[in-house]
Design an enzyme around this catalytic site. Structure first.
Site, mmCIF file in Angstrom:
data_model
loop_
_atom_site.group_PDB
_atom_site.id
_atom_site.type_symbol
_atom_site.label_atom_id
_atom_site.label_comp_id
_atom_site.label_asym_id
_atom_site.label_seq_id
_atom_site.Cartn_x
_atom_site.Cartn_y
_atom_site.Cartn_z
ATOM 1 N N CYS A 19 13.657 64.135 50.859
ATOM 2 C CA CYS A 19 13.638 64.688 49.564
ATOM 3 C C CYS A 19 14.874 64.598 48.708
ATOM 4 O O CYS A 19 14.604 64.514 47.519
ATOM 5 C CB CYS A 19 13.402 66.176 49.782
ATOM 6 S SG CYS A 19 14.738 66.951 50.986
ATOM 7 N N ASN B 90 8.164 63.821 56.810
ATOM 8 C CA ASN B 90 9.228 62.661 56.659
ATOM 9 C C ASN B 90 10.356 62.975 57.700
ATOM 10 O O ASN B 90 11.149 61.720 57.891
ATOM 11 C CB ASN B 90 9.758 62.673 55.069
ATOM 12 C CG ASN B 90 10.399 64.004 54.887
ATOM 13 O OD1 ASN B 90 9.824 65.125 54.815
ATOM 14 N ND2 ASN B 90 11.392 63.967 54.051
ATOM 15 N N GLU C 101 11.001 74.707 50.005
ATOM 16 C CA GLU C 101 11.833 73.496 49.879
ATOM 17 C C GLU C 101 10.882 72.314 49.317
ATOM 18 O O GLU C 101 10.092 71.812 50.207
ATOM 19 C CB GLU C 101 12.406 73.294 51.273
ATOM 20 C CG GLU C 101 13.223 74.321 51.942
ATOM 21 C CD GLU C 101 14.427 74.771 50.818
ATOM 22 O OE1 GLU C 101 15.309 74.216 49.964
ATOM 23 O OE2 GLU C 101 14.917 76.187 51.029
#
Ligand code: NAD
Length: 482
Positions: free
Chosen positions: A288, A158, A254
């Protein structure tokens, strides 16, 4: 206007300690908007990964703080000077719009620049020992040393440049060696970045980039005997798999998020609606920390929903290379189809579609859905696209907190209120890594601590300062001192 220049297909090699390595088999990298092949990368086999780790392990970095600072600063400057070149590559392989890609390239400048400034600071601490009746005339000192082995870095699609930079820059700043496996969906940016780093003077043994199909070479990244630490950014599913597989190794995870934007009755609704729409749609909603649920209390929900709809309608979705477009594609058509399905599922449970959900290939325009049940799949799971789901909550902060904490995720949050009593309760009671008052959940600077709890991560933070800590071991030494 379209700034697309027809670029030739990039037939890339891996970079193993700087050496270009190809394999018989290649993986196509597709432009999600056009469906065309923009490049190919080698499909590594486990032995290529082994070779990269062995080369890294055999090299002992000896760069002074000054030398590391120079390399990082040069990298930052080169990224600034080549911002458009990188933005073009990011957009071509990810479908992110030109505005988002340019923004990402600018963020990467900050990552290297901050790492450069931090690398010259001495991080040692001193403890006097004559501080108790049993004390001695001594001092204990600490110093941080690089890991003995190699860092294994695995990154998602992303933010093709920034996620990779958040692993590499702190590693260089701490004199570590890295083997990076960027995602097979957007590997071209990472390879271009490696060349910038080498050009900036990084000893090539300190960075290898291997590419390939994770089902073939993923395990090698997790279990290599020379990998001391795995730093992973990506989905919960793969993160948990890595945690199980990694054994006696440090793991920094993460993972996904399902961040709320909370709007209380006293909020400036126009400002809150702006944060909601921007937060849910920037980077095609693929952050995220994108706003993935909007929790608004009943008393202001009607007016708020109207404002959100008006703002969402103004956004344009289309050709990612068009510099006026606000939203490019998502990563592939499969992802867009999944959002569509989840929106329909929420509608079957009483949600009202106000705008969007009209997919064209991988192009999924901003989609506003109101009256979403808080436990609908659309908002219970991470929906990684530009959906703007509004959940109407009781006018009771305890209920808002309960609904906010009801998913498995715990990354970040944004809160729109001016009431200090509410602010203190949200900061204390939301089960998340970050609470941003009057900002989107994704607000951060590149060196501030960042990361989540629950399924979003094990609590180890990223951001340049924290990553430099996690990439080092503390050594103490003591001396007689009168
Ligand atoms: P993903 O988990 O599918 O892939 C991430 C990386 O893991 C890729 O490089 C992939 O090739 C690799 N991988 C997949 N299977 C593997 C295996 N068996 N062994 C080793 N590596 C393997 O994630 P994605 O779809 O690329 O990224 C989107 C996800 O990342 C979202 O959930 C998003 O929230 C999350 N994310 C989190 C943060 C954060 O900082 N918390 C930041 C960005 C993205």
């Amino acid at each position: 206007m379209n700034i697309q220049t027809k670029s030739p297909v990039r037939r890339e090699a891996m970079r193993i300690a700087g050496r270009k390595v190809r394999t018989d088999e290649a993986i196509d990298v597709l432009n999600p908007y056009t469906g065309q092949v923009v490049g190919t990368v080698p499909a590594a086999r486990p032995e290529h990964v082994r070779e990269a780790f062995a080369a890294a392990r055999a090299f002992k970095p000896k760069l002074t703080r000054y030398e590391r600072q120079r390399i990082l600063l040069r990298t930052a400057e080169m990224l600034r000077d080549r911002k458009e070149e990188f933005a073009r590559l990011i957009t071509a392989e990810s479908g992110l719009c030109w505005k988002d890609s340019l923004y990402e390239a600018s963020r990467a400048y900050d990552v290297y620049s901050f790492a450069a400034q931090l690398t010259i600071l001495d991080d040692g601490e001193t403890y006097a020992c004559d501080i108790s009746p049993m004390g001695k005339q001594r001092k204990i000192f600490t110093t941080r040393v690089p890991l003995m082995g190699v860092i294994s870095a695995i990154t998602p699609f992303n933010h093709p440049l920034n996620m990779v930079s958040h692993k590499i820059a702190p590693a260089i700043a701490t004199n570590n060696r890295v083997v990076l496996k960027p995602t097979e969906l957007t590997p071209l940016t990472a390879l271009a970045l490696a060349d910038v780093l080498y050009e900036a003077g990084l000893p090539p043994e300190m960075l290898s980039v291997v590419t390939g199909n994770p089902s073939t070479m993923g395990n090698a990244m997790i279990t290599d005997p020379d990998a001391d630490l795995i730093t992973f950014t990506g989905s919960v599913r793969i993160g948990k798999y890595i945690a199980e597989k990694a054994g006696y190794r440090r793991v920094v995870l993460e993972l996904g998020g399902n961040d709320p934007l909370i709007v209380m009755e006293d909020a400036d609704l126009d400002k809150a609606a702006e944060l909601a729409v921007q937060g849910a749609t920037k980077n095609s909603g693929q952050r995220c920390t994108a706003v993935k649920r909007i929790l608004v209390v009943h008393s202001v929900a009607e007016e708020f929903s109207r404002l959100v709809l008006a703002k969402a309608r103004k956004l344009t979705a289309g050709d990612p290379m068009d510099p006026t477009v606000d939203i490019g594609t998502v990563i592939h058509e499969r992802a867009a189809q999944e959002f569509e399905r989840r929106v329909l599922d929420a509608m079957s449970r009483g949600a009202k579609l106000l705008h969007g959900n009209d997919r064209r290939g991988a192009l999924y325009p901003p989609t506003v859905v109101d009256h979403v049940p808080y436990d609908a799949e659309l908002v219970r799971e991470e929906t990684f696209g530009p959906v703007i789901p509004i959940i109407r909550c009781p006018d009771d902060i305890a209920e808002v907190v309960r609904i906010s904490n009801s998913t498995a995720y715990g990354l970040s949050s944004g809160v729109c209120t001016n009431r200090l009593d509410y602010v203190t309760r949200f900061v204390n009671e939301l089960d998340v890594g970050t609470v941003n008052i009057w900002e989107v959940p994704g607000y951060r600077i590149e060196m501030s601590p960042f990361g989540g709890i629950k399924d979003s991560g094990l609590g180890h933070k990223e951001g340049v300062v924290e990553a430099m800590k996690s990439f080092t071991n503390v050594r103490t030494y003591s001396l007689p001192w009168t």
